[in-house]
Design a protein around this motif. Sequence first.
Motif, PDB file in Angstrom:
ATOM      1  N   THR A 252       0.831  -1.205   0.000  1.00  0.00           N
ATOM      2  CA  THR A 252       0.000   0.000   0.000  1.00  0.00           C
ATOM      3  C   THR A 252       0.862   1.250   0.000  1.00  0.00           C
ATOM      4  O   THR A 252       1.793   1.368   0.802  1.00  0.00           O
ATOM      5  N   LEU A 253       0.544   2.156  -0.892  1.00  0.00           N
ATOM      6  CA  LEU A 253       1.181   3.476  -0.923  1.00  0.00           C
ATOM      7  C   LEU A 253       0.140   4.508  -0.495  1.00  0.00           C
ATOM      8  O   LEU A 253      -0.936   4.592  -1.091  1.00  0.00           O
ATOM      9  N   ILE A 254       0.445   5.261   0.540  1.00  0.00           N
ATOM     10  CA  ILE A 254      -0.432   6.348   0.981  1.00  0.00           C
ATOM     11  C   ILE A 254       0.262   7.675   0.711  1.00  0.00           C
ATOM     12  O   ILE A 254       1.417   7.883   1.103  1.00  0.00           O
TER      13      ILE A 254
ATOM     14  N   ASN B  11      -0.972  19.449   5.384  1.00  0.00           N
ATOM     15  CA  ASN B  11      -1.904  20.545   5.707  1.00  0.00           C
ATOM     16  C   ASN B  11      -3.357  20.152   5.467  1.00  0.00           C
ATOM     17  O   ASN B  11      -4.215  21.024   5.283  1.00  0.00           O
ATOM     18  N   ASP B  12      -3.619  18.849   5.459  1.00  0.00           N
ATOM     19  CA  ASP B  12      -4.979  18.355   5.206  1.00  0.00           C
ATOM     20  C   ASP B  12      -5.922  18.873   6.283  1.00  0.00           C
ATOM     21  O   ASP B  12      -5.740  18.605   7.471  1.00  0.00           O
ATOM     22  N   GLU B  13      -6.936  19.630   5.846  1.00  0.00           N
ATOM     23  CA  GLU B  13      -7.889  20.242   6.764  1.00  0.00           C
ATOM     24  C   GLU B  13      -9.135  19.388   6.969  1.00  0.00           C
ATOM     25  O   GLU B  13      -9.994  19.721   7.795  1.00  0.00           O
ATOM     26  N   VAL B  14      -9.248  18.282   6.238  1.00  0.00           N
ATOM     27  CA  VAL B  14     -10.417  17.406   6.333  1.00  0.00           C
ATOM     28  C   VAL B  14     -10.095  16.126   7.099  1.00  0.00           C
ATOM     29  O   VAL B  14     -10.782  15.760   8.060  1.00  0.00           O
ATOM     30  N   ILE B  15      -9.056  15.447   6.671  1.00  0.00           N
ATOM     31  CA  ILE B  15      -8.580  14.230   7.340  1.00  0.00           C
ATOM     32  C   ILE B  15      -7.155  14.497   7.823  1.00  0.00           C
ATOM     33  O   ILE B  15      -6.225  14.532   7.010  1.00  0.00           O
ATOM     34  N   PRO B  16      -6.955  14.706   9.104  1.00  0.00           N
ATOM     35  CA  PRO B  16      -5.607  14.992   9.605  1.00  0.00           C
ATOM     36  C   PRO B  16      -4.618  13.906   9.198  1.00  0.00           C
ATOM     37  O   PRO B  16      -4.941  12.713   9.205  1.00  0.00           O
ATOM     38  N   ILE B  17      -3.423  14.324   8.824  1.00  0.00           N
ATOM     39  CA  ILE B  17      -2.416  13.371   8.366  1.00  0.00           C
ATOM     40  C   ILE B  17      -2.066  12.343   9.431  1.00  0.00           C
ATOM     41  O   ILE B  17      -1.608  11.238   9.121  1.00  0.00           O
ATOM     42  N   GLN B  18      -2.324  12.670  10.686  1.00  0.00           N
ATOM     43  CA  GLN B  18      -2.026  11.724  11.757  1.00  0.00           C
ATOM     44  C   GLN B  18      -2.772  10.415  11.579  1.00  0.00           C
ATOM     45  O   GLN B  18      -2.278   9.346  11.978  1.00  0.00           O
TER      46      GLN B  18
ATOM     47  N   ALA C 129      -0.127   3.699   8.952  1.00  0.00           N
ATOM     48  CA  ALA C 129       1.153   3.218   8.423  1.00  0.00           C
ATOM     49  C   ALA C 129       1.998   2.569   9.515  1.00  0.00           C
ATOM     50  O   ALA C 129       2.664   1.553   9.281  1.00  0.00           O
ATOM     51  N   GLN C 130       1.946   3.127  10.696  1.00  0.00           N
ATOM     52  CA  GLN C 130       2.727   2.588  11.807  1.00  0.00           C
ATOM     53  C   GLN C 130       2.241   1.195  12.213  1.00  0.00           C
ATOM     54  O   GLN C 130       3.023   0.347  12.641  1.00  0.00           O
ATOM     55  N   GLN C 131       0.944   0.957  12.012  1.00  0.00           N
ATOM     56  CA  GLN C 131       0.346  -0.308  12.434  1.00  0.00           C
ATOM     57  C   GLN C 131       0.369  -1.376  11.338  1.00  0.00           C
ATOM     58  O   GLN C 131      -0.001  -2.529  11.585  1.00  0.00           O
ATOM     59  N   HIS C 132       0.787  -0.997  10.105  1.00  0.00           N
ATOM     60  CA  HIS C 132       0.784  -1.942   8.988  1.00  0.00           C
ATOM     61  C   HIS C 132       2.141  -1.897   8.282  1.00  0.00           C
ATOM     62  O   HIS C 132       2.482  -0.898   7.641  1.00  0.00           O
ATOM     63  N   HIS C 133       2.893  -2.983   8.380  1.00  0.00           N
ATOM     64  CA  HIS C 133       4.271  -2.974   7.889  1.00  0.00           C
ATOM     65  C   HIS C 133       4.364  -2.955   6.362  1.00  0.00           C
ATOM     66  O   HIS C 133       5.439  -2.691   5.815  1.00  0.00           O
TER      67      HIS C 133
ATOM     68  N   VAL D  30       2.765  -0.837   4.477  1.00  0.00           N
ATOM     69  CA  VAL D  30       2.329   0.493   4.039  1.00  0.00           C
ATOM     70  C   VAL D  30       3.510   1.450   3.939  1.00  0.00           C
ATOM     71  O   VAL D  30       4.327   1.553   4.868  1.00  0.00           O
ATOM     72  N   GLU D  31       3.587   2.144   2.806  1.00  0.00           N
ATOM     73  CA  GLU D  31       4.554   3.224   2.620  1.00  0.00           C
ATOM     74  C   GLU D  31       3.786   4.542   2.635  1.00  0.00           C
ATOM     75  O   GLU D  31       2.853   4.727   1.856  1.00  0.00           O
ATOM     76  N   LEU D  32       4.158   5.438   3.522  1.00  0.00           N
ATOM     77  CA  LEU D  32       3.498   6.740   3.619  1.00  0.00           C
ATOM     78  C   LEU D  32       4.405   7.827   3.063  1.00  0.00           C
ATOM     79  O   LEU D  32       5.552   7.970   3.487  1.00  0.00           O
ATOM     80  N   VAL D  33       3.872   8.592   2.108  1.00  0.00           N
ATOM     81  CA  VAL D  33       4.581   9.747   1.560  1.00  0.00           C
ATOM     82  C   VAL D  33       3.825  11.000   1.971  1.00  0.00           C
ATOM     83  O   VAL D  33       2.643  11.164   1.644  1.00  0.00           O
TER      84      VAL D  33
END
Length: 211
Positions: free
Chosen positions: A156-158, A163-170, A176-180, A182-185
């Motif tokens: 998975t690539l995310i 600066n996402d004002e709708v869905i916080p990047i957190q 991503a932290q919970q799924h090995h 997943v690559e987060l950009v």
Amino acid sequence: MQYIYLHGFASSPNSAKARDIQSYLANLHVNIKIPDLNNGDFSHLTITRQLKQVEKEFPRDSTPVTLIGSSLGGLTAAFLAENYISVQRLVLLAPAFGFLSHWTHALGEEKLQRWRQTKYMMVYHYGSQCELPLHYDFVTDAALYKEDKLRRPIPTLILHGINDEVIPIQASRDFAQQHHTVELVELNTDHGMYDVVDNIKEAISRFCQLP
């Protein structure tokens, strides 16, 4: 490989991002389906309906599928990947993880209660460029889809804007932290991501190993 793009909430297959990605892939001789998730009836949209609609787009043979999903389309793509082994790869653009809690909090209890009582709430639809009624079933159905149910290890690539004002990047950082697998950009942009489409296209090409 079959590619399918899932647009976001209150959007359409004609969104600038969808068409830009489609054009880019066409130049690489890659076809991509972009189903209209409004399905002719935005007012009765639910995630469950989207899942059933997109599943019908899957090849009937053993052809693997790559799903590219934007916002709510990204969340839908993730649940499709959980339930269908034919989905071999995910590209999620600002996926709507935890969107229901963010949205209902933004609405406030008074508006939410009124929506629950009257059954419909007017929502601006960017694809139609006007307000359309949305049934409260959208909320009750969405409550069934929790990210902790997403456990299948799938590449998975995310891509998510800091600066996402709708869905916080957190939300994507936590996922991503919970799924090995997943690559987060993280990108310097907002929820629309319109100013980083070139970055998105390059990332898709790299991740999907396109020519």
